[in-house]
Write a protein that holds these residues in place. Structure first.
Motif, PDB file in Angstrom:
ATOM      1  N   PRO A 398     -29.036 -11.507 -34.726  1.00 13.15           N
ATOM      2  CA  PRO A 398     -30.084 -11.296 -33.718  1.00 13.15           C
ATOM      3  C   PRO A 398     -30.201 -12.518 -32.802  1.00 13.15           C
ATOM      4  N   GLY A 399     -30.997 -12.402 -31.787  1.00 15.05           N
ATOM      5  CA  GLY A 399     -31.221 -13.534 -30.892  1.00 15.05           C
ATOM      6  C   GLY A 399     -30.559 -13.332 -29.548  1.00 15.05           C
ATOM      7  N   ALA A 400     -31.173 -13.909 -28.541  1.00 10.52           N
ATOM      8  CA  ALA A 400     -30.697 -13.725 -27.169  1.00 10.52           C
ATOM      9  C   ALA A 400     -29.329 -14.349 -26.954  1.00 10.52           C
ATOM     10  N   ALA A 401     -29.080 -15.531 -27.555  1.00 14.02           N
ATOM     11  CA  ALA A 401     -27.797 -16.214 -27.351  1.00 14.02           C
ATOM     12  C   ALA A 401     -26.648 -15.400 -27.929  1.00 14.02           C
ATOM     13  N   ALA A 402     -26.840 -14.876 -29.157  1.00 11.20           N
ATOM     14  CA  ALA A 402     -25.796 -14.056 -29.789  1.00 11.20           C
ATOM     15  C   ALA A 402     -25.563 -12.782 -28.995  1.00 11.20           C
ATOM     16  N   GLU A 407     -22.266  -9.240 -25.737  1.00  9.72           N
ATOM     17  CA  GLU A 407     -22.109  -8.332 -24.605  1.00  9.72           C
ATOM     18  C   GLU A 407     -21.013  -8.821 -23.650  1.00  9.72           C
ATOM     19  N   THR A 408     -20.865 -10.131 -23.530  1.00  7.82           N
ATOM     20  CA  THR A 408     -19.783 -10.676 -22.704  1.00  7.82           C
ATOM     21  C   THR A 408     -18.424 -10.303 -23.286  1.00  7.82           C
ATOM     22  N   LEU A 409     -18.286 -10.447 -24.593  1.00  5.23           N
ATOM     23  CA  LEU A 409     -17.028 -10.093 -25.257  1.00  5.23           C
ATOM     24  C   LEU A 409     -16.733  -8.612 -25.080  1.00  5.23           C
ATOM     25  N   ASN A 438     -15.126 -19.359 -24.109  1.00 11.09           N
ATOM     26  CA  ASN A 438     -14.882 -20.538 -24.957  1.00 11.09           C
ATOM     27  C   ASN A 438     -15.883 -20.604 -26.097  1.00 11.09           C
ATOM     28  N   ARG A 439     -17.158 -20.285 -25.798  1.00 15.36           N
ATOM     29  CA  ARG A 439     -18.177 -20.283 -26.851  1.00 15.36           C
ATOM     30  C   ARG A 439     -17.886 -19.197 -27.884  1.00 15.36           C
ATOM     31  N   ILE A 440     -17.405 -18.048 -27.452  1.00 15.59           N
ATOM     32  CA  ILE A 440     -17.051 -16.954 -28.365  1.00 15.59           C
ATOM     33  C   ILE A 440     -15.939 -17.408 -29.319  1.00 15.59           C
TER      34      ILE A 440
END
Length: 470
Positions: A398-402, A407-409, A438-440
């Motif tokens: 959960p969480g906005a960052a995840a 959704e980007t992936l 990169n973060r993914i």
């Protein structure tokens, strides 16, 4: 067996005043037995001398550099030599502190003898001291070679030698660390038993473990000949295993290319493919270990390289034995579903490789298709959740960052990795998309460009969609 009073030790040599010997290092090892004393100036004297033999040198075989001298001592000790005796001559290079420290650490005696003492005198002294036990040794040696000549196979040989010498004998392959031969007469760690390890010098790397009753050590003279006899038997055994491994790899390569492999049925031990088989994927780094382990066991398994991983083809009946290998090692295996036609081998290999990729976050070294379903449409909600958790990791939380990274992936996959289309759909700049990808990769430990990882990401995406619709 020669009694222990007849065994000469280095401390006996040192205490003989007429030889003029002093101890430079490794004093803790002066109780080492001395079977023989040899002069050798070859660059690798450990190849020419055996266990419990004393190396005599004027220094030509000793390396010049300090680190090489320390490694030199370690090699001599590993080969089981009693010690090193250096003549007090100008020929020898200075013995470094590193070399002497290594000798002290290993308890490997380095001795210095007076320049005026010929090495022949030292050799004759050792020979005279050990001559009282020679008759008994020769009789036992004769029996040893008789046993060797009569043995029908290596297994019978090591069992008979163990009975004759009253010691346990184990030979370990140097690559797999598997027990290649085991007399089974004594057990490692048993009360009242001690263990010594010696490298065999055959064509293939292997070690001999000698398991002895306390106070009943194997005679050094006999040990040298025992090792020579076993080297021949072990080489034959490992030659056969490597030949079987080569046949296995060739057969699997043919099947994966769609060709007929005449060796396959023979190597698989007559198991019917109609009963089903699996393809198992594992990392190429473990290829040689797995192939040799299977060949040494003569297991009904084909092992060889695939396109992205190493593979093993095994009948359903061989699954449990292969699973035991996985549990006893640090190797991770991905297992395909059951196939019943050799023509499906390539598809099975691709499926196994995907299971292996999807299993990288699992603690289980043996991951089967049924346990981590990788079909695009998962068989159950639980299957989908396992895929999502195993591949996406924290991105599934959960969480906005995840949610933003997830959704980007998914957009990146949905748009066939087109950067501009993905950025436009998300309403972000290409640089922002690059940062998120990169973060993914950092969060999942997987690559957004590698085909196998992209396949796992796509499967996880499909599983996510399935869970949202339920």
């Amino acid at each position: 067996m020669a009694n222990t009073e007849a065994v000469m030790r280095l401390e006996d040599l040192v205490s003989t005043e007429s030889l003029g010997i002093s101890v430079l290092a490794g004093r803790d090892g002066l109780s080492r037995e001395v079977l023989w004393a040899h002069s050798c100036e070859m660059s690798a004297p450990e190849r020419w001398l055996g266990p419990h033999e004393l190396l005599l040198t004027v220094g030509l075989c000793i390396p010049q550099r300090a680190e090489d001298q320390a490694a030199f001592v370690e090699r001599l000790d590993m080969a089981g030599l009693s010690g090193l005796m250096v003549g007090d001559h100008d020929i020898a290079p200075p013995l470094s502190d590193d070399m002497l420290a290594a000798a002290d650490r290993l308890g490997f005696p380095i001795l210095l003898t007076a320049a005026e003492i010929p090495y022949a005198v030292v050799s004759r002294h050792v020979a005279a001291a050990t001559s009282s036990s020679q008759i008994l040794q020769v009789l036992k040696l004769s029996k040893l070679y008789q046993v060797s000549a009569n043995a029908q196979n290596p297994e019978e040989l090591i069992t008979s030698l163990s009975t004759l010498l009253r010691v346990g004998l184990v030979v370990e392959d140097g690559i797999t660390r598997m027990s290649v031969l085991d007399s089974d007469s004594l057990h490692l760690g048993a009360a009242g038993c001690s263990q010594r390890r010696y490298p065999l010098r055959g064509r293939h790397p292997a070690d001999l473990l000698v398991l002895e009753h306390e106070g009943e050590p194997l005679d050094s003279f006999i040990l040298v000949h025992l090792m020579k006899v076993l080297e021949v038997g072990v080489d034959r055994l490992l030659d056969a295993a490597r030949l079987r491994a080569e046949r296995s790899a060739n057969a699997l390569s043919l099947l994966l290319s769609g060709a007929e492999a005449h060796d396959a049925d023979d190597l698989l031990g007559g198991f019917s493919i109609a009963d089903g088989y699996h393809l198992v994927a594992f990392t190429p780094e473990a290829g040689q270990r797995v192939a040799l382990s299977v060949a040494l066991r003569e297991a009904p398994v084909l092992v060889g390289p695939g396109r992205t991983s190493h593979l093993a083809l095994l009948p359903r009946a061989a699954v449990e034995s292969m699973k035991k290998l996985a549990m006893a090692s640090d190797i991770r295996f991905g297992v395909s579903s059951v196939f019943t036609d050799y023509r499906d081998a390539r598809a099975a290999a691709e499926e196994a490789a995907k299971v292996l990729v999807a299993s990288r976050h699992s603690d289980n070294p043996w991951v089967e298709f049924e346990g981590t379903t990788i079909a695009v449409f998962a068989r159950s909600l639980r299957d989908s959740e396992e895929i999502i958790s195993g591949v996406l990791g924290t991105l599934a939380g959960p969480g906005a960052a995840a949610e933003k990274l997830r959704e980007t992936l998914f957009a990146y996959l949905r748009n066939d990795r087109h950067w501009q289309i993905t950025a436009d759909e998300l309403g972000i700049h290409r640089q922002t998309l690059s940062y998120r990808l990169n973060r993914i990769e950092e969060e999942t430990g997987m690559s957004a460009t590698r085909s196998a990882d992209l396949a796992a990401f796509w499967i996880a995406y499909q599983a996510w969609e399935a869970t949202q619709s339920q």
